[in-house]
Write a protein that holds these residues in place. Structure first.
Motif, PDB file in Angstrom:
ATOM      1  N   TYR A  49      10.274   1.689  -1.915  1.00 19.78           N
ATOM      2  CA  TYR A  49       9.960   1.215  -0.309  1.00 19.78           C
ATOM      3  C   TYR A  49       9.903  -0.257  -0.358  1.00 19.78           C
ATOM      4  CZ  TYR A  49       9.168   6.092   0.968  1.00 19.78           C
ATOM      5  OH  TYR A  49       9.101   7.597   0.905  1.00 19.78           O
ATOM      6  N   GLU A  50      10.372  -1.111   0.392  1.00 24.53           N
ATOM      7  CA  GLU A  50      10.313  -2.378   0.409  1.00 24.53           C
ATOM      8  C   GLU A  50       9.033  -2.899   1.476  1.00 24.53           C
ATOM      9  OE1 GLU A  50      11.992  -4.832  -0.898  1.00 24.53           O
ATOM     10  OE2 GLU A  50      13.298  -3.258  -1.908  1.00 24.53           O
ATOM     11  N   LEU A  51       8.018  -3.211   1.192  1.00 25.75           N
ATOM     12  CA  LEU A  51       6.756  -3.534   1.714  1.00 25.75           C
ATOM     13  C   LEU A  51       6.776  -4.966   2.318  1.00 25.75           C
ATOM     14  CD1 LEU A  51       3.914  -1.688  -0.412  1.00 25.75           C
ATOM     15  CD2 LEU A  51       5.053  -1.067   1.998  1.00 25.75           C
ATOM     16  N   TYR A  52       7.420  -6.025   1.539  1.00 27.73           N
ATOM     17  CA  TYR A  52       7.382  -7.269   1.814  1.00 27.73           C
ATOM     18  C   TYR A  52       9.087  -7.838   1.943  1.00 27.73           C
ATOM     19  CZ  TYR A  52       2.509  -7.135   0.487  1.00 27.73           C
ATOM     20  OH  TYR A  52       1.390  -6.754   0.055  1.00 27.73           O
ATOM     21  N   GLY A  53       9.089  -8.746   3.067  1.00 28.64           N
ATOM     22  CA  GLY A  53      10.303  -9.178   3.173  1.00 28.64           C
ATOM     23  C   GLY A  53      10.579 -10.354   2.338  1.00 28.64           C
ATOM     24  N   ASP A  54      11.652 -11.220   2.292  1.00 27.85           N
ATOM     25  CA  ASP A  54      11.949 -12.054   1.430  1.00 27.85           C
ATOM     26  C   ASP A  54      10.925 -13.451   1.600  1.00 27.85           C
ATOM     27  OD1 ASP A  54      14.157 -11.018   0.365  1.00 27.85           O
ATOM     28  OD2 ASP A  54      15.630 -11.864   1.994  1.00 27.85           O
ATOM     29  N   ASP A  55      10.225 -13.379   2.871  1.00 25.49           N
ATOM     30  CA  ASP A  55       9.190 -14.609   3.055  1.00 25.49           C
ATOM     31  C   ASP A  55       7.965 -14.148   2.900  1.00 25.49           C
ATOM     32  OD1 ASP A  55       9.119 -12.768   5.385  1.00 25.49           O
ATOM     33  OD2 ASP A  55       9.135 -14.247   6.925  1.00 25.49           O
ATOM     34  N   GLY A 105      -9.041  -3.757   4.902  1.00 24.30           N
ATOM     35  CA  GLY A 105      -8.487  -5.125   5.081  1.00 24.30           C
ATOM     36  C   GLY A 105      -7.255  -5.159   3.830  1.00 24.30           C
ATOM     37  N   ASP A 106      -7.404  -4.377   2.727  1.00 23.66           N
ATOM     38  CA  ASP A 106      -6.416  -4.351   1.590  1.00 23.66           C
ATOM     39  C   ASP A 106      -5.483  -3.234   1.665  1.00 23.66           C
ATOM     40  OD1 ASP A 106      -8.270  -2.892   0.932  1.00 23.66           O
ATOM     41  OD2 ASP A 106      -8.425  -3.614  -1.261  1.00 23.66           O
ATOM     42  N   ALA A 107      -5.256  -2.443   2.532  1.00 21.60           N
ATOM     43  CA  ALA A 107      -4.546  -1.044   2.760  1.00 21.60           C
ATOM     44  C   ALA A 107      -3.744  -1.287   3.752  1.00 21.60           C
ATOM     45  CB  ALA A 107      -5.435   0.223   2.625  1.00 21.60           C
ATOM     46  N   PHE A 108      -2.481  -0.643   3.814  1.00 23.07           N
ATOM     47  CA  PHE A 108      -1.547  -0.759   5.026  1.00 23.07           C
ATOM     48  C   PHE A 108      -1.805   0.649   5.853  1.00 23.07           C
ATOM     49  CE2 PHE A 108       0.827  -3.213   2.109  1.00 23.07           C
ATOM     50  CZ  PHE A 108       1.243  -4.358   2.913  1.00 23.07           C
ATOM     51  N   LEU A 109      -1.620   0.787   6.989  1.00 28.50           N
ATOM     52  CA  LEU A 109      -2.114   1.772   7.863  1.00 28.50           C
ATOM     53  C   LEU A 109      -0.517   2.691   7.673  1.00 28.50           C
ATOM     54  CD1 LEU A 109      -3.676   0.269  11.011  1.00 28.50           C
ATOM     55  CD2 LEU A 109      -5.022   1.475   9.069  1.00 28.50           C
ATOM     56  N   ALA A 110      -0.787   3.993   7.632  1.00 27.12           N
ATOM     57  CA  ALA A 110       0.248   4.927   7.702  1.00 27.12           C
ATOM     58  C   ALA A 110       0.791   5.033   9.135  1.00 27.12           C
ATOM     59  CB  ALA A 110      -0.020   6.090   6.742  1.00 27.12           C
ATOM     60  N   HIS A 117      -3.275   5.563  10.170  1.00 19.64           N
ATOM     61  CA  HIS A 117      -4.301   5.924   9.502  1.00 19.64           C
ATOM     62  C   HIS A 117      -4.232   5.399   8.231  1.00 19.64           C
ATOM     63  CE1 HIS A 117      -6.150   8.822   6.499  1.00 19.64           C
ATOM     64  NE2 HIS A 117      -6.965   9.144   7.716  1.00 19.64           N
ATOM     65  N   CYS A 118      -5.558   4.952   7.726  1.00 18.99           N
ATOM     66  CA  CYS A 118      -5.973   4.197   6.382  1.00 18.99           C
ATOM     67  C   CYS A 118      -6.117   5.274   5.466  1.00 18.99           C
ATOM     68  CB  CYS A 118      -6.802   3.276   6.577  1.00 18.99           C
ATOM     69  SG  CYS A 118      -7.104   2.411   4.954  1.00 18.99           S
ATOM     70  N   GLY A 119      -5.293   5.605   4.521  1.00 18.92           N
ATOM     71  CA  GLY A 119      -5.743   6.490   3.605  1.00 18.92           C
ATOM     72  C   GLY A 119      -6.680   6.160   2.477  1.00 18.92           C
ATOM     73  N   LYS A 120      -7.378   4.847   2.516  1.00 16.90           N
ATOM     74  CA  LYS A 120      -8.329   4.495   1.714  1.00 16.90           C
ATOM     75  C   LYS A 120      -9.581   4.782   2.073  1.00 16.90           C
ATOM     76  CE  LYS A 120      -9.925   0.493  -1.080  1.00 16.90           C
ATOM     77  NZ  LYS A 120      -9.360  -0.884  -1.427  1.00 16.90           N
TER      78      LYS A 120
END
Length: 44
Positions: free
Chosen positions: A4-10, A22-27, A34-37
Motif C-alpha cells: 500500500y502506498e501511504l505517502y505520495g511523492d510530495d 494523532g499518529d494513526a490513520f483512520l480506516a 475507525h482508528c484501530g489504535k
C-alpha cells in the motif's frame, strides 16, 4: 502480500489521521472511519 502506498511523492497522504491519538490513520469502512489504535470512530 499487497503493498500500500501511504505517502505520495510530495509526502502527502489521502488518508485522514486520527483526531484523538494523532499518529494513526483512520480506516475507511464505507459508513464510518475507525482508528484501530485507540478505537476512535467517526460516522460519515
Amino acid at each position: 502480500m499487497a503493498h500500500y502506498e501511504l505517502y505520495g511523492d510530495d509526502g502527502s497522504t489521502d488518508n485522514e489521521q486520527c483526531q484523538r491519538c494523532g499518529d494513526a490513520f483512520l480506516a475507511d469502512h464505507g459508513d464510518r472511519l475507525h482508528c484501530g489504535k485507540c478505537g476512535y470512530m467517526e460516522w460519515t
